[in-house]
Enzyme design. Sequence first.
Site, PDB file in Angstrom:
ATOM      1  N   ASP B  36      34.764   6.884  28.931  1.00  0.00           N
ATOM      2  CA  ASP B  36      34.093   7.713  27.930  1.00  0.00           C
ATOM      3  C   ASP B  36      34.714   7.576  26.540  1.00  0.00           C
ATOM      4  OD1 ASP B  36      32.582   8.418  30.054  1.00  0.00           O
ATOM      5  OD2 ASP B  36      32.938  10.567  29.961  1.00  0.00           O
ATOM      6  N   ASP B 287       1.253  -0.059 -11.006  1.00  0.00           N
ATOM      7  CA  ASP B 287       1.600  -1.054  -9.984  1.00  0.00           C
ATOM      8  C   ASP B 287       1.643  -0.431  -8.595  1.00  0.00           C
ATOM      9  OD1 ASP B 287       4.161   0.135 -11.218  1.00  0.00           O
ATOM     10  OD2 ASP B 287       4.829  -0.631  -9.275  1.00  0.00           O
ATOM     11  N   GLY B 422       2.380  -5.404  -5.005  1.00  0.00           N
ATOM     12  CA  GLY B 422       0.956  -5.386  -5.338  1.00  0.00           C
ATOM     13  C   GLY B 422       0.348  -6.731  -5.680  1.00  0.00           C
ATOM     14  N   LEU B 423       0.868  -7.386  -6.730  1.00  0.00           N
ATOM     15  CA  LEU B 423       0.250  -8.634  -7.176  1.00  0.00           C
ATOM     16  C   LEU B 423       0.420  -9.718  -6.131  1.00  0.00           C
ATOM     17  CD1 LEU B 423       1.000  -8.848 -10.968  1.00  0.00           C
ATOM     18  CD2 LEU B 423      -1.215  -8.667  -9.825  1.00  0.00           C
TER      19      LEU B 423
END
Lengths: 448, 549
Positions: B36, B287, B422-423
């Site tokens: 443990d 954007d 985005g673009l």
Amino acid sequence: MRSSAALVSPPPCPAPDSGATGAPADGRAAGSVAPTVEATVERGPREVFCGLTGIIWLHRKIQDAFFLIVGSRTCAHLMQSAAGVMIFAEPRFATAILEERDLAGLADANDELDREVARLLERRPDIKLLFLVGSCPSEVIKLDLSRAAQRLSAAYAGRTRVLSYSGSGLDTTFTEGEDAALAALVPEMPAAAPDAASSLLVVGTLADVVEDQFARLFAALGIDSVQFLPSRSAEALPSVGPNTRVLLAQPFLAETARLLEKRGARRLPAPFPLGAEGTTLWLTAAAEAFGIDADTVERVTAPGRERARAALESHRSVLAGRRVFFFPDSQLEPALARVLSREMGMVPVEVATPYLHRGLMEPDLALLPEGTRLVEGQHVYEQLDRCRAARPDLTVCGLGLANPLEAEGLTTKWSIELVFTPIQGYEQAGDLAELFARPLLRDGLLKV
Amino acid sequence: MRLTVWTYEGPPHVGAMRVATAMEGVHYVLHAPQGDTYADLLFTMIERRPSRPAVSYTTFQARDLGRDTADLLCETARDACARFKPDALLVGSSCTAELLQDDPGGLAKALGLPVPVVPLDLPSYQRKETWGAAETFYRLARALAGPKAPPPGTKRPPRADGVPPSCNLLGPTALGFRHRDDAKEIAGLLADMGVRVNVTAPLGATASDVARLGEADFNVVLYPEIGETTARWLETAFGQPRTTTVPIGVGATRDFVREVATLAGLVPEPTLAALAPRLPWFSRSVDSTYLTGKRVFVFGDATHAIAAARVAADEMGFEVVGLGTYTREFARDVRAAAKGYGIEALITDDYLEVEEAIAEARPDLVLGTQMERHIAKRLGLPCAVISAPVHVQDFPARHAPQMGVEGANVLFDTWVHPLMMGLEEHLLGMFREDFEFHADAGPSHLAGAAGGRPAARDPSVRPGTEPVPSSVQPSPSPEDAAARHPAAAPDSPAPQGSVWTAEAERELNKIPFFVRGKARRNTERYATERHLHTITIETLYDAKAYFSR
């Protein structure tokens, strides 16, 4: 306390190939006249893994085996945390987690286990070998997994073999889990005919690449029949009999070795195949058992020895004269200390190992420098105190201790990497040295 | 018995370790077998803590079982007191020791140790890590602060004039998801409001700090999963009210300021006016229009999942298509939140169920835990991590909170990063057959993201260093993923009736992978609804026209 002179003048390192031609005929290591290093036995709180951890490499090695831990959420959490390989959506191991109703007797644990195994094998028809792996909780509630394995083996006869072993932390420390797993395989190995030609059995998990290198070396030496345990496929278990010669590739396989000897096999004593010297002595032990002459050994091992020598040379300047301290972890510690002292010129301050199987380690122990403090077992707090007092240049320890010691200004090497990385044989000797050199190099690079 | 491979939570004693390790001068004596001790590396490796966790294990072995494990426990407790000189001692069992029924708490209490002993009874076979942390914190607070509680029914005296209002910050622990940074961020926000932080606990608190929890005017509950039990008790014992808003996201931070102002008797407007998160403007910037309607699947602990869903819907303009949690204790809250998004909450701690749900929902972005990161990697989906269970990557060197003003900024950055910009998305759409912009190309700002199977299928990965910050690996394509989940593929309204023609399939493959799943799903739904047996190029474009209305 070691004199400061020892720091600057490391013990003389013999030429790596001296063992190849000069080894005594009984296959024992060169220099075995040296007095046996005394070991201190230490008891107390430990900081070690349990045997379940071995599943992490065993399940990659035996490619058609599945490891089913019968345990608790803690076992599952250990596997997840120690393995760090959540890459596999369904790796070939899992935990059957005991729940309140299993313990309260509301459910029959054996029925539950049968049901889970049925489901598992239905989903994974590719599994040819199923290990039921015992854990601390399953041991404490005395769940008899060997009987369960017999029952399930009969139920799935001809399809999946079911075996059991204990990876419990009550019985096993870290690499002992592999010993328990391989020991469970021994009774399953087919018997070799009493008049069968001598064959070599290499025992202990090796990375596939290392296994292939050794196979090529044995073939070049002229040993035709070489088998490995564990094998990559559970269906192709090697045979064993009175003409089987066993060469251990790992030091933690005491029980497996005992069972193989019980089946008539003869173990070849040798240092473990770590470093150039260890590899040469290990191969020589096999060659001598098969009546292969020293010239052949010399010729076959020469290219490997040369490459290892060159690879080690570049790390020698970093490591020579540095003092190293081993916390107990995998039982590889005495063999590693032997490589570091004899081939890299390091000074072992303390070499601790969870268990010391003298019968298997003797050839390595005989090569340790006189005065090495050898410790069997652990009292982690007292050992930490000794380590702090000794201020070694490099401390080899587990992941729970490494960062705290680094924060105290000690340079560390995490030991688990020595188990998960291919380090055996000539071609890996440089990698092995590099594992120890890197923390020291890094320490030298950092200006922050 | 339940079969599992990966779990969202450890056992409850790990939760107790998180509390003990977070604090100063509190030590945990854990009756447990040697294995443990693996739990130490969670703290030293994942969180990179420079000291050992504050735990002494008894590490009993088989040979001790025949003798007296209780003696070992007593010896360990005495040694821990002598060696670490703690101000308080937590004593409990791990799963194996629980079976031995040694009663470690009772034994330790009987030892006459020079420090308060707090027994922990954490049922390992019923409960899990987070609950263990909550229970431990509560037991500790009761033991240390309880003696200072006024008689029941005593009214809380009003704050003296000229004394600034004060509060406690409850919930942050060791190994928490950004707890370190959240606590700092919110303490700063409270300071700006003129509220003094009396005690932050458990993180960084001493035993004597916990003893004076009752001195604050009210409690700020940062992580209800861990802090709520204690906060409820403090409410009863000391008459301290507590916050219920978790300040993750801009809206929630504003709500939080209002709530704190009410509890502290302050006017919120000056603080609200001074808050200047960048998220709102970044989200309004043109954007960001490409973020509109991105389908997100959210899974995590209840607090982070509910908060992330709100931010996703209200502050990023995403569509929440999945919301779930593994913390069953808070399932009701998550169900209620899911209802608000018109979906059914997923309450499970089985990662295979989560994987199936994600494959079925085919989101554009997964917001989840490290577990979902792996799932998303397999499914080829972008993913950002929002919740525990944690990973070494979740402990960045920089200040990176999830809460408050800076937290909102961090969320924007972290969630947008894995997405196609985005673009770039448009260019890929236009030139999809281009040899560099091929159909399986991934976002160019994520090196190595495109092509091939995830590189991390490497068994040699080592603990604590699970490599590649690959929060996204857009291949294999969602189609591969769907193939691996026949039950989930390709859409819920049984599409078995429709077969794609080879031509239509080729046309579909010209669509970039990140919208291909949606196109396939829509087309198949369109075909199923119209009982079309064959999907042709015409069906594909008919469906496109139909769904873009």
